[in-house]
Design an enzyme around this catalytic site. Structure first.
Site, short mmCIF file in Angstrom:
data_model
loop_
_atom_site.label_atom_id
_atom_site.label_comp_id
_atom_site.label_asym_id
_atom_site.label_seq_id
_atom_site.Cartn_x
_atom_site.Cartn_y
_atom_site.Cartn_z
N LYS A 13 0.86 -1.33 0.05
CA LYS A 13 0.00 0.03 -0.05
C LYS A 13 0.84 1.24 0.10
O LYS A 13 0.44 2.20 -0.64
CB LYS A 13 -0.71 0.05 1.08
CG LYS A 13 -1.78 -1.17 1.39
CD LYS A 13 -2.68 -0.94 2.65
CE LYS A 13 -1.85 -1.03 3.69
NZ LYS A 13 -1.25 -2.32 4.27
N ARG A 88 -9.33 1.37 8.76
CA ARG A 88 -9.05 0.07 9.02
C ARG A 88 -10.00 -0.78 9.53
O ARG A 88 -9.89 -1.86 10.04
CB ARG A 88 -7.67 0.09 9.98
CG ARG A 88 -6.48 -0.13 9.22
CD ARG A 88 -5.28 -0.17 10.13
NE ARG A 88 -4.05 -1.14 9.79
CZ ARG A 88 -2.99 -0.45 9.29
NH1 ARG A 88 -2.92 1.01 9.10
NH2 ARG A 88 -2.03 -1.39 8.86
N ARG A 127 11.59 -5.93 4.72
CA ARG A 127 11.23 -4.49 4.39
C ARG A 127 12.18 -3.72 5.63
O ARG A 127 12.54 -4.12 6.73
CB ARG A 127 9.75 -4.09 5.05
CG ARG A 127 9.65 -2.69 5.28
CD ARG A 127 8.16 -2.26 5.03
NE ARG A 127 7.36 -2.58 6.33
CZ ARG A 127 6.04 -2.67 6.38
NH1 ARG A 127 5.48 -2.00 5.21
NH2 ARG A 127 5.44 -2.80 7.19
N ARG A 160 11.64 -2.57 10.96
CA ARG A 160 10.79 -1.99 12.25
C ARG A 160 10.42 -3.17 13.30
O ARG A 160 10.11 -4.11 12.94
CB ARG A 160 9.23 -1.67 11.33
CG ARG A 160 9.30 -0.32 11.10
CD ARG A 160 8.02 0.09 10.03
NE ARG A 160 6.67 -0.64 10.60
CZ ARG A 160 5.49 -0.44 9.84
NH1 ARG A 160 5.72 0.15 8.69
NH2 ARG A 160 4.48 -0.96 10.24
N ARG A 171 -0.59 -9.18 13.22
CA ARG A 171 -1.11 -8.12 12.37
C ARG A 171 -1.92 -8.80 11.29
O ARG A 171 -2.88 -7.82 11.04
CB ARG A 171 -0.01 -7.21 11.88
CG ARG A 171 0.40 -6.44 12.92
CD ARG A 171 1.70 -5.67 12.68
NE ARG A 171 1.91 -4.76 11.45
CZ ARG A 171 2.76 -4.53 10.51
NH1 ARG A 171 3.84 -5.06 11.04
NH2 ARG A 171 2.70 -3.53 9.65
P1 ADP Z 1 1.46 -1.51 7.20
O1 ADP Z 1 2.09 -0.44 6.49
O2 ADP Z 1 2.38 -2.68 7.60
O3 ADP Z 1 0.01 -1.58 6.98
P2 ADP Z 1 0.94 0.85 8.96
O4 ADP Z 1 2.49 1.73 8.79
O5 ADP Z 1 -0.02 1.41 8.31
O6 ADP Z 1 1.33 -0.67 8.88
O7 ADP Z 1 0.75 0.67 10.55
C1 ADP Z 1 1.17 0.31 11.56
C2 ADP Z 1 0.66 0.16 13.09
O8 ADP Z 1 -0.02 1.49 13.33
C3 ADP Z 1 -0.43 -0.73 12.83
O9 ADP Z 1 -0.26 -2.01 13.00
C4 ADP Z 1 -1.46 -0.10 13.94
O10 ADP Z 1 -1.08 -0.60 15.00
C5 ADP Z 1 -1.40 1.47 13.87
N1 ADP Z 1 -2.36 2.01 12.63
C6 ADP Z 1 -2.07 2.60 11.61
N2 ADP Z 1 -3.17 3.00 11.12
C7 ADP Z 1 -4.16 2.65 11.78
C8 ADP Z 1 -5.54 3.03 11.84
N3 ADP Z 1 -6.01 3.43 10.79
N4 ADP Z 1 -6.15 2.37 12.82
C9 ADP Z 1 -5.82 1.80 13.88
N5 ADP Z 1 -4.49 1.52 13.80
C10 ADP Z 1 -3.61 2.22 13.20
P1 ADP Z 2 2.25 -1.70 3.14
O1 ADP Z 2 2.47 -0.35 3.12
O2 ADP Z 2 1.01 -2.30 2.59
O3 ADP Z 2 2.52 -2.27 4.61
P2 ADP Z 2 4.82 -1.59 1.78
O4 ADP Z 2 4.60 -0.82 0.37
O5 ADP Z 2 5.65 -1.02 2.92
O6 ADP Z 2 3.50 -2.42 2.26
O7 ADP Z 2 5.78 -3.01 1.20
C1 ADP Z 2 5.95 -4.11 2.14
C2 ADP Z 2 7.61 -4.42 1.65
O8 ADP Z 2 7.17 -5.42 0.57
C3 ADP Z 2 8.50 -3.38 1.35
O9 ADP Z 2 9.61 -3.77 1.85
C4 ADP Z 2 8.55 -2.98 0.00
O10 ADP Z 2 9.56 -2.56 -0.52
C5 ADP Z 2 8.05 -4.60 -0.40
N1 ADP Z 2 7.25 -4.54 -1.59
C6 ADP Z 2 6.28 -3.58 -2.08
N2 ADP Z 2 5.47 -4.07 -3.23
C7 ADP Z 2 6.02 -5.01 -3.69
C8 ADP Z 2 6.09 -5.88 -5.00
N3 ADP Z 2 5.07 -5.68 -5.85
N4 ADP Z 2 6.94 -7.08 -4.93
C9 ADP Z 2 7.68 -7.21 -3.93
N5 ADP Z 2 8.07 -6.65 -2.81
C10 ADP Z 2 7.01 -5.54 -2.79
#
Ligand code: ADP
Ligand code: ADP
Ligand code: ZN
Length: 214
Positions: A13, A88, A127, A160, A171
């Site tokens: 995302k 979420r 990541r 992280r 998660r």
């Molecule tokens: P990821 O990129 O792996 O999807 P995020 O960076 O979006 O993770 O979120 C990291 C953490 O921050 C989540 O696991 C949650 O604890 C918190 N968080 C982020 N956005 C929200 C939301 N909209 N509602 C509740 N918790 C959130």
């Molecule tokens: P999210 O915001 O949904 O948690 P990220 O954009 O941070 O996800 O992506 C999670 C991990 O996977 C990062 O290390 C990113 O560089 C990698 N990644 C993202 N898109 C792809 C893809 N299409 N193929 C392989 N790795 C990816």
């Protein structure tokens, strides 16, 4: 254009939201980034959020909804925005819709990046996040020029805390219980668009551009 990114943690995302923001010149609003910035700055919000984030749990709705509703009404959002990590939960989505309705606005697209759980664990282990600017990399799929050093700002990269395997598993469970129902929610309102998130990141982006328009 007002866009929501849906998908499991690690689906890509953030990666895609940054590309969308750059191409369509709209702000990228990541609630995860907002919480991490608050943690770094030692704010009250950061302290509260951290206890949940460290456990792989969602931060309570009341700590996140007003923050986003205020953010999307700022001047730089007048031509749209891409929301990454929000909503979420169903109550978050309902609160957003209610707030937008009052403003006479609505979400145009909910882009659902589909990646099976098996692939997620791999992705999260690789990541790396920049402590300086928040840029995200992957040791295999999107490496930096110099290992451990951010291409954008030169600061160091970290894994992280919540990307460790035990927390990722938690998660994912939380995602399936609390966030996945949003897919149906946005399908019903007619704005859902699915994309295959397992292909190369540039190909995922091309599929998104097909949906949003060039
Ligand atoms: P990821 O990129 O792996 O999807 P995020 O960076 O979006 O993770 O979120 C990291 C953490 O921050 C989540 O696991 C949650 O604890 C918190 N968080 C982020 N956005 C929200 C939301 N909209 N509602 C509740 N918790 C959130
Ligand atoms: P999210 O915001 O949904 O948690 P990220 O954009 O941070 O996800 O992506 C999670 C991990 O996977 C990062 O290390 C990113 O560089 C990698 N990644 C993202 N898109 C792809 C893809 N299409 N193929 C392989 N790795 C990816
Ligand atoms: Zn950086």
């Amino acid at each position: 254009m007002k866009i929501i990114m849906l998908g499991a943690p690690g689906a890509g995302k953030g990666t895609q939201a940054k590309k969308i923001a750059a191409k369509y010149e709209i702000p990228h609003i990541s609630t995860g980034d907002i919480f991490r910035a608050n943690i770094k700055n030692g704010t009250e919000l950061g302290k509260k959020a951290k206890t949940y984030m460290d456990q792989g749990l969602l931060v309570p709705d009341e700590l996140v909804v007003d923050l986003v509703v205020d953010r999307v009404q700022q001047e730089d959002c007048k031509n749209g925005y891409v929301l990454d990590g929000f909503p979420r939960t169903i109550p978050q989505a309902e609160s957003l819709d209610a707030a937008l309705e009052k403003l006479g606005e609505k979400i145009d697209y909910a882009v659902n990046v589909e990646v099976p759980d098996e692939n997620i664990i791999n992705r999260m282990g690789g990541r790396r996040a920049c402590v300086g600017c928040g840029a995200t990399y992957h040791v295999v799929y999107n490496p930096t020029k110099v290992e451990g050093v951010c291409d954008a700002c030169g600061e160091k990269l970290i894994l992280r805390d919540d990307d460790k395997p035990e927390t990722v598993q938690k998660r994912l469970t939380v995602y399936h219980d609390q966030t996945q129902p949003l897919i149906d929610y946005y399908k019903k309102s007619g704005v859902l668009r699915d994309v295959d998130g397992t292909v190369d990141m540039d190909d995922v982006f091309a599929a998104i551009v097909d949906i949003l328009g060039a």
